[in-house]
Design a protein around this motif. Structure first.
Motif, PDB file in Angstrom:
ATOM      1  N   SER A   1       0.819  -1.212   0.000  1.00  0.00           N
ATOM      2  CA  SER A   1       0.000   0.000   0.000  1.00  0.00           C
ATOM      3  C   SER A   1       0.848   1.255   0.000  1.00  0.00           C
ATOM      4  O   SER A   1       1.888   1.319   0.658  1.00  0.00           O
ATOM      5  CB  SER A   1      -0.919   0.007   1.228  1.00  0.00           C
ATOM      6  N   ASN A   2       0.362   2.268  -0.754  1.00  0.00           N
ATOM      7  CA  ASN A   2       1.106   3.523  -0.815  1.00  0.00           C
ATOM      8  C   ASN A   2       0.255   4.582  -1.518  1.00  0.00           C
ATOM      9  O   ASN A   2      -0.469   4.281  -2.464  1.00  0.00           O
ATOM     10  CB  ASN A   2       2.417   3.327  -1.594  1.00  0.00           C
ATOM     11  N   GLY A   3       0.321   5.813  -1.073  1.00  0.00           N
ATOM     12  CA  GLY A   3      -0.316   6.912  -1.790  1.00  0.00           C
ATOM     13  C   GLY A   3      -1.813   7.033  -1.537  1.00  0.00           C
ATOM     14  O   GLY A   3      -2.401   6.331  -0.728  1.00  0.00           O
ATOM     15  N   SER A   4      -2.445   7.960  -2.255  1.00  0.00           N
ATOM     16  CA  SER A   4      -3.884   8.192  -2.132  1.00  0.00           C
ATOM     17  C   SER A   4      -4.626   7.521  -3.282  1.00  0.00           C
ATOM     18  O   SER A   4      -4.014   6.949  -4.186  1.00  0.00           O
ATOM     19  CB  SER A   4      -4.179   9.701  -2.094  1.00  0.00           C
ATOM     20  N   THR A   5      -5.964   7.590  -3.261  1.00  0.00           N
ATOM     21  CA  THR A   5      -6.786   6.804  -4.182  1.00  0.00           C
ATOM     22  C   THR A   5      -7.365   7.659  -5.297  1.00  0.00           C
ATOM     23  O   THR A   5      -8.166   8.551  -5.041  1.00  0.00           O
ATOM     24  CB  THR A   5      -7.954   6.143  -3.419  1.00  0.00           C
ATOM     25  N   ASP A   6      -6.975   7.361  -6.527  1.00  0.00           N
ATOM     26  CA  ASP A   6      -7.501   8.084  -7.685  1.00  0.00           C
ATOM     27  C   ASP A   6      -8.442   7.149  -8.455  1.00  0.00           C
ATOM     28  O   ASP A   6      -8.019   6.420  -9.354  1.00  0.00           O
ATOM     29  CB  ASP A   6      -6.351   8.557  -8.582  1.00  0.00           C
ATOM     30  N   ILE A   7      -9.714   7.180  -8.084  1.00  0.00           N
ATOM     31  CA  ILE A   7     -10.714   6.330  -8.728  1.00  0.00           C
ATOM     32  C   ILE A   7     -10.885   6.707 -10.194  1.00  0.00           C
ATOM     33  O   ILE A   7     -11.067   5.844 -11.065  1.00  0.00           O
ATOM     34  CB  ILE A   7     -12.062   6.429  -7.988  1.00  0.00           C
ATOM     35  N   SER A   8     -10.801   8.002 -10.490  1.00  0.00           N
ATOM     36  CA  SER A   8     -10.983   8.449 -11.881  1.00  0.00           C
ATOM     37  C   SER A   8      -9.882   7.892 -12.775  1.00  0.00           C
ATOM     38  O   SER A   8     -10.142   7.504 -13.919  1.00  0.00           O
ATOM     39  CB  SER A   8     -11.016   9.976 -11.960  1.00  0.00           C
ATOM     40  N   ALA A   9      -8.647   7.818 -12.262  1.00  0.00           N
ATOM     41  CA  ALA A   9      -7.554   7.250 -13.042  1.00  0.00           C
ATOM     42  C   ALA A   9      -7.807   5.773 -13.323  1.00  0.00           C
ATOM     43  O   ALA A   9      -7.537   5.279 -14.421  1.00  0.00           O
ATOM     44  CB  ALA A   9      -6.230   7.434 -12.304  1.00  0.00           C
ATOM     45  N   MET A  10      -8.353   5.073 -12.334  1.00  0.00           N
ATOM     46  CA  MET A  10      -8.657   3.655 -12.511  1.00  0.00           C
ATOM     47  C   MET A  10      -9.740   3.451 -13.571  1.00  0.00           C
ATOM     48  O   MET A  10      -9.613   2.599 -14.456  1.00  0.00           O
ATOM     49  CB  MET A  10      -9.099   3.054 -11.169  1.00  0.00           C
ATOM     50  N   LEU A  11     -10.797   4.261 -13.519  1.00  0.00           N
ATOM     51  CA  LEU A  11     -11.878   4.136 -14.498  1.00  0.00           C
ATOM     52  C   LEU A  11     -11.390   4.467 -15.901  1.00  0.00           C
ATOM     53  O   LEU A  11     -11.742   3.795 -16.879  1.00  0.00           O
ATOM     54  CB  LEU A  11     -13.047   5.037 -14.100  1.00  0.00           C
ATOM     55  N   ASN A  12     -10.555   5.492 -16.000  1.00  0.00           N
ATOM     56  CA  ASN A  12      -9.989   5.851 -17.308  1.00  0.00           C
ATOM     57  C   ASN A  12      -9.088   4.739 -17.840  1.00  0.00           C
ATOM     58  O   ASN A  12      -9.013   4.524 -19.055  1.00  0.00           O
ATOM     59  CB  ASN A  12      -9.216   7.165 -17.211  1.00  0.00           C
ATOM     60  N   GLU A  13      -8.418   4.027 -16.937  1.00  0.00           N
ATOM     61  CA  GLU A  13      -7.567   2.919 -17.363  1.00  0.00           C
ATOM     62  C   GLU A  13      -8.409   1.796 -17.955  1.00  0.00           C
ATOM     63  O   GLU A  13      -8.028   1.182 -18.954  1.00  0.00           O
ATOM     64  CB  GLU A  13      -6.754   2.397 -16.175  1.00  0.00           C
ATOM     65  N   ILE A  14      -9.573   1.518 -17.367  1.00  0.00           N
ATOM     66  CA  ILE A  14     -10.452   0.484 -17.915  1.00  0.00           C
ATOM     67  C   ILE A  14     -10.962   0.911 -19.287  1.00  0.00           C
ATOM     68  O   ILE A  14     -11.042   0.096 -20.219  1.00  0.00           O
ATOM     69  CB  ILE A  14     -11.627   0.204 -16.963  1.00  0.00           C
ATOM     70  N   ILE A  15     -11.307   2.186 -19.426  1.00  0.00           N
ATOM     71  CA  ILE A  15     -11.735   2.702 -20.737  1.00  0.00           C
ATOM     72  C   ILE A  15     -10.619   2.521 -21.754  1.00  0.00           C
ATOM     73  O   ILE A  15     -10.851   2.094 -22.898  1.00  0.00           O
ATOM     74  CB  ILE A  15     -12.132   4.193 -20.623  1.00  0.00           C
ATOM     75  N   LYS A  16      -9.394   2.808 -21.348  1.00  0.00           N
ATOM     76  CA  LYS A  16      -8.232   2.642 -22.229  1.00  0.00           C
ATOM     77  C   LYS A  16      -8.066   1.175 -22.622  1.00  0.00           C
ATOM     78  O   LYS A  16      -7.798   0.846 -23.786  1.00  0.00           O
ATOM     79  CB  LYS A  16      -6.975   3.160 -21.528  1.00  0.00           C
TER      80      LYS A  16
END
Length: 205
Positions: free
Chosen positions: A122-137
């Motif tokens: 574990s490390n850092g904060s949570t960027d849900i938008s980055a995760m969703l954009n990765e699935i779109i990619k």
């Protein structure tokens, strides 16, 4: 694709649980799979700092549950495969990292995948938008796959507005089966349940 009625997960985030049931996954592939030439599974794991929080009275952490889930998904998919099955693993906090690319599950590779899963921390904060954009990619290069998202669902970086995140999730093509698994009693139920309610082909556990 998976049939949601045939893919079940049992865990508890707030009550003490029997060790025999810890992280248990009952993983059954429906007969529909037999008509597909290949099944692709994208595991997407939250490795932000909050995943290091305690998840139950036994002192287990959310990350322990998530890593156990990911490993068992790989092992059970390999054991029950009715067609060639490939798996990839990506982690996210504020950064998207590919732990391993899409590769076929075999008795040899599943052990290698388990070893790599065990190294995640574990490390850092949570960027849900980055995760969703990765699935779109991902959907732009492979139109049909199952995406398992293992997260506590608490957006602390990037876009944090729940309604905007739900709308972003709806941009993921419906050919992607989205399975959301929340960890911890205080995981963002409003976000994960909200996505499941408005986006077709989505499960939430």
């Amino acid at each position: 694709m998976f049939s949601q009625s045939n893919t079940t997960f049992s865990s508890s985030s707030t009550e003490q649980i029997d060790d025999k049931l810890f992280g248990t996954i009952t993983f059954q592939v429906s007969d529909i799979v037999a008509r597909h030439t290949e099944l692709n599974i994208a595991l997407i794991m939250d490795n932000s700092s909050s995943m290091d929080d305690m998840c139950d009275q036994a002192g287990r952490k959310r990350m322990q549950y998530a890593k156990f889930t990911a490993e068992q998904l790989c092992r059970k998919a390999q054991e029950n495969a009715r067609c060639p099955t490939k798996v990839s693993l990506t982690t996210f906090d504020t950064t998207i990292i590919s732990v391993f690319d899409m590769q076929e599950l075999t008795s040899e590779t599943v052990g290698e995948m388990a070893s790599k899963i065990s190294t995640i921390h574990s490390n850092g904060s949570t960027d849900i938008s980055a995760m969703l954009n990765e699935i779109i990619k991902m959907s732009q290069t492979k139109s049909e796959f199952v995406a398992f998202v293992l997260t506590d669902g608490q957006a602390t970086s990037g876009e944090t507005n729940v309604q905007k995140l739900i709308r972003l999730a709806c941009e993921i093509p419906e050919t992607v089966q989205l399975e959301l698994i929340g960890y911890g009693a205080d995981h963002d139920f409003k976000l994960l349940k909200g996505i499941q309610q408005v986006r077709p082909n989505t499960g939430y556990r």
